[in-house]
Design an enzyme around this catalytic site. Structure first.
Site, mmCIF file in Angstrom:
data_model
loop_
_atom_site.group_PDB
_atom_site.id
_atom_site.type_symbol
_atom_site.label_atom_id
_atom_site.label_comp_id
_atom_site.label_asym_id
_atom_site.label_seq_id
_atom_site.Cartn_x
_atom_site.Cartn_y
_atom_site.Cartn_z
ATOM 1 N N ASN A 42 1.258 3.841 -3.187
ATOM 2 C CA ASN A 42 0.946 5.265 -3.045
ATOM 3 C C ASN A 42 2.070 6.150 -3.565
ATOM 4 O O ASN A 42 1.828 7.159 -4.233
ATOM 5 C CB ASN A 42 0.663 5.603 -1.577
ATOM 6 C CG ASN A 42 -0.754 5.258 -1.177
ATOM 7 O OD1 ASN A 42 -1.575 4.900 -2.018
ATOM 8 N ND2 ASN A 42 -1.040 5.366 0.109
ATOM 9 N N GLU A 94 0.830 -1.213 0.000
ATOM 10 C CA GLU A 94 0.000 0.000 0.000
ATOM 11 C C GLU A 94 0.864 1.263 0.000
ATOM 12 O O GLU A 94 0.614 2.192 -0.777
ATOM 13 C CB GLU A 94 -0.933 0.012 1.215
ATOM 14 C CG GLU A 94 -1.992 -1.081 1.231
ATOM 15 C CD GLU A 94 -2.933 -1.038 0.037
ATOM 16 O OE1 GLU A 94 -3.021 0.010 -0.631
ATOM 17 O OE2 GLU A 94 -3.580 -2.060 -0.240
ATOM 18 N N ARG A 114 -8.730 3.627 -8.067
ATOM 19 C CA ARG A 114 -8.355 3.567 -6.654
ATOM 20 C C ARG A 114 -9.610 3.512 -5.801
ATOM 21 O O ARG A 114 -10.677 3.982 -6.203
ATOM 22 C CB ARG A 114 -7.504 4.794 -6.267
ATOM 23 C CG ARG A 114 -6.373 5.077 -7.240
ATOM 24 C CD ARG A 114 -5.012 4.648 -6.712
ATOM 25 N NE ARG A 114 -4.929 3.314 -6.225
ATOM 26 C CZ ARG A 114 -4.397 2.287 -6.925
ATOM 27 N NH1 ARG A 114 -3.959 2.435 -8.130
ATOM 28 N NH2 ARG A 114 -4.322 1.116 -6.376
HETATM 29 N N1 LIG Z 1 2.979 9.113 -1.046
HETATM 30 C C1 LIG Z 1 1.958 9.940 -1.355
HETATM 31 N N2 LIG Z 1 2.189 11.105 -2.025
HETATM 32 C C2 LIG Z 1 1.184 11.947 -2.347
HETATM 33 N N3 LIG Z 1 -0.117 11.725 -2.035
HETATM 34 C C3 LIG Z 1 -0.419 10.592 -1.363
HETATM 35 C C4 LIG Z 1 0.592 9.642 -0.993
HETATM 36 N N4 LIG Z 1 -0.016 8.618 -0.336
HETATM 37 C C5 LIG Z 1 -1.327 8.914 -0.297
HETATM 38 N N5 LIG Z 1 -1.589 10.096 -0.928
HETATM 39 C C6 LIG Z 1 -2.918 10.740 -1.020
HETATM 40 O O1 LIG Z 1 -3.775 10.169 -0.045
HETATM 41 C C7 LIG Z 1 -4.949 9.610 -0.671
HETATM 42 C C8 LIG Z 1 -5.411 8.395 0.095
HETATM 43 O O2 LIG Z 1 -4.462 7.330 0.007
HETATM 44 P P1 LIG Z 1 -4.968 5.815 0.160
HETATM 45 O O3 LIG Z 1 -3.817 4.914 -0.064
HETATM 46 O O4 LIG Z 1 -5.712 5.686 1.452
HETATM 47 O O5 LIG Z 1 -6.053 5.666 -0.998
HETATM 48 P P2 LIG Z 1 -5.780 5.590 -2.579
HETATM 49 O O6 LIG Z 1 -4.352 5.343 -2.868
HETATM 50 O O7 LIG Z 1 -6.395 6.795 -3.200
HETATM 51 O O8 LIG Z 1 -6.639 4.303 -3.001
HETATM 52 P P3 LIG Z 1 -6.199 2.755 -2.749
HETATM 53 O O9 LIG Z 1 -5.026 2.770 -1.820
HETATM 54 O O10 LIG Z 1 -7.412 2.140 -2.133
HETATM 55 O O11 LIG Z 1 -5.881 2.223 -4.077
HETATM 56 C C9 LIG Z 1 -4.534 9.372 -2.105
HETATM 57 O O12 LIG Z 1 -5.654 9.369 -2.991
HETATM 58 C C10 LIG Z 1 -3.596 10.550 -2.366
HETATM 59 O O13 LIG Z 1 -4.332 11.724 -2.645
HETATM 60 MG MG LIG Z 2 -3.303 3.840 -1.906
#
Ligand SMILES: Nc1ncnc2c1ncn2[C@@H]1O[C@H](COP(=O)(O)OP(=O)(O)OP(=O)(O)O)[C@@H](O)[C@H]1O
Ligand SMILES: [Mg+2]
Lengths: 147, 107
Positions: free
Chosen positions: A52, A48, A106
């Site tokens: 990200n 995860e 996502r």
């Molecule tokens: N390393 C990162 N750099 C920039 N933004 C991030 C990062 N990690 C998370 N985010 C932001 O936080 C949000 C939520 O992250 P999360 O992993 O909970 O969900 P997601 O990645 O959108 O979906 P999923 O993980 O279910 O595929 C992301 O949509 C993004 O906007």
């Molecule tokens: Mg994610």
């Protein structure tokens, strides 16, 4: 707290590295003699955080991702996943279940999964500078019983 | 990730093996779309006994398949879901939306 071991991994934000990154951390953690379920949890959380960084931190570019894993006394595993990408404006909002800026591909569950699969999750981020995700998990100590 | 499809009448079984992460998700979605377009199934089974890893990228794949089956007026079942994938699906609350049958495959 006593540090027993550590490793560091630097790689490019290519999706082909996702499998490699989680397997490398799992192999490092194997010295704590984790159960299959514990290893599955660690792999999932790493996947995860790394996904990200690949998807959100470097959306239209290839950047650098760093994983540090440390083993402390009492079977405590600490994993730090760091990027130097876009950063997150509102970390509290980003951590909410279902919050996503990623659209159809996502589900907004990544942070929720990291939180429930690990014992502790800390997210530090600065827009334009990058994001550091720190996760901790204590691996149960088993006294030689059959598994 | 590898996908094998079996069709009978308007029933479709998709056997998904290997790892379903972000790296594999695009291909998985494309394969699913291709098979649904060809079969227009009323019942789809996603058979996961050979799935070795799944993360949140897999959730998006499952939800998309679920929505496509709803649009076709059909049903979706996830079968032989391994423990790691089940934990991910439950954490995301997918078990409240999609029918999930866990457990090892009987030979
Ligand atoms: N390393 C990162 N750099 C920039 N933004 C991030 C990062 N990690 C998370 N985010 C932001 O936080 C949000 C939520 O992250 P999360 O992993 O909970 O969900 P997601 O990645 O959108 O979906 P999923 O993980 O279910 O595929 C992301 O949509 C993004 O906007
Ligand atoms: Mg994610």
């Amino acid at each position: 707290m006593n540090l027993n071991n550590m490793m560091q991994l630097d790689f490019l934000s290519k999706s082909s590295n996702e499998g490699f990154a989680r397997v490398a951390v799992a192999a490092f953690a194997a010295q704590l003699d984790p159960t299959l379920e514990e290893i599955g949890d660690v792999k999932t959380a790493v996947s995860e955080a790394v996904t990200n960084a690949i998807v959100h931190a470097y959306p239209n570019a290839i950047g650098r991702i760093r994983i540090r894993a440390r083993l402390y006394e009492d079977n405590l595993l600490e994993i730090v996943v760091r990027d130097w990408g876009t950063g997150i404006a509102d970390v509290e909002q980003a951590r909410q279940p279902l919050f996503t800026t990623g659209g159809e591909e996502r589900s907004g569950m990544g942070f929720t999964i990291m939180e429930s699969f690990m014992d502790a999750l800390r997210v530090r981020s600065q827009v334009g500078k990058g994001t550091t995700v720190t996760m901790k998990r204590r691996i149960a100590v088993r006294g030689g019983e059959l598994r | 990730m590898k996908m094998i499809a079996k069709r009978t009448e308007r029933s479709l079984t998709l056997y998904l093996s290997g790892e379903l992460d972000h790296h594999a998700a695009k291909d998985a979605m494309a394969e699913i779309d291709r098979n649904l377009d060809a079969a227009l199934p009323l019942r789809t089974e996603l058979e996961l006994s050979q799935l070795t890893f799944m993360d949140s990228s897999g959730i998006a794949v499952v939800l998309r398949l679920y929505k496509r089956m709803q649009n076709l007026g059909g049903s979706l079942r996830l079968t032989h879901v391994p423990a790691q994938a089940l934990r991910v699906l439950r954490t995301a609350g997918i078990d409240r939306i999609v029918t999930i049958e866990e457990g090892e495959k009987k030979s």
